[in-house]
Design a protein around this motif. Structure first.
Motif, PDB file in Angstrom:
ATOM      1  N   LYS A  97      -5.675   8.723  -1.988  1.00 10.61           N
ATOM      2  CA  LYS A  97      -6.948   9.150  -1.420  1.00 10.61           C
ATOM      3  C   LYS A  97      -7.106   8.680   0.023  1.00 10.61           C
ATOM      4  N   ASP A 132       0.829  -1.205   0.000  1.00  6.88           N
ATOM      5  CA  ASP A 132       0.000   0.000   0.000  1.00  6.88           C
ATOM      6  C   ASP A 132       0.865   1.258   0.000  1.00  6.88           C
ATOM      7  N   ASN A 171      -2.519   4.412  -3.261  1.00  4.86           N
ATOM      8  CA  ASN A 171      -3.785   5.149  -3.327  1.00  4.86           C
ATOM      9  C   ASN A 171      -3.689   6.357  -2.403  1.00  4.86           C
TER      10      ASN A 171
END
Length: 205
Positions: free
Chosen positions: A47, A22, A45
């Motif tokens: 976000k 991640d 990601n």
């Protein structure tokens, strides 16, 4: 240190499996001629990270941020403000170029492996871990007391500086080759000083 080594194709195996992560962070201050602190941080990601850390009081709202025209890096970490750490890394990349950085990384690994050969050839010492890159973990076979004394003597001398860790419950010495100006004579001198201080450490135990 390993993240910097990945600038060289032959060392990119250290990133195997990265596609499952991640986030990924390494410190160019280690092996890339940057003073503390300088980190390279990637997220799969952004976000999720921004939603966790974003703070948006009225006085920070602006059209550029709301339209997505700019990245508000205040939302990527805990502090609201940050220093321009990327600038010093940009200067290094401009100065050395990718080929220059790769040269230094390869030379650091070569010197660490040369040091490893000297350790292997001395029956008083043993390697405590494999040496894939530029960090050598080694120890005197006589035990923690000799290793502790040896490290303290060397670090007091100012000739070199060793760090330590515990591997398999044993005090382990660490020599890392990573400074841009380090050449073979420096590593050879470090080994000479280790041998000299080993005699003293052995007598004192």
């Amino acid at each position: 240190m390993s993240g910097t080594a990945a600038l060289c194709e032959e060392f990119r195996w250290i990133q195997n499996g990265l596609e499952f992560a991640d986030s990924y962070c390494f410190n160019p201050q280690s092996g890339c001629s940057r003073i503390f602190d300088c980190s390279a941080f990637y997220v799969a990601n952004r976000k999720a990270l921004i939603q966790a850390l974003s703070v948006l009081p009225e006085y920070l709202k602006n059209q550029a941020s709301e339209s997505g025209a700019v990245f508000d890096y205040r939302d990527w970490h805990v502090p609201l403000g940050r220093r321009f750490r990327a600038l010093k890394l940009w200067f290094v990349i401009r100065h050395y170029g990718i080929e220059g950085l790769q040269h230094h990384i390869r030379e650091h690994v070569r010197l660490a492996h040369k040091f490893t050969g000297w350790i292997r050839a001395d029956p008083r010492f043993e390697l405590a871990a494999p040496v894939p890159l530029n960090l050598v973990c080694f120890r005197h076979r006589s035990g923690d007391a000799v290793n502790q004394a040896l490290m303290e003597q060397l670090n007091r001398s100012g000739d070199l500086y060793l760090t330590h860790t515990k591997l398999d419950g044993k005090l382990t010495l660490r020599l890392c080759v990573g400074q841009m100006n380090t050449v073979e004579r420096h590593v050879a001198h470090a080994w000479k000083r280790i041998q000299e201080e080993t005699v003293i450490a052995e007598r004192g135990i």
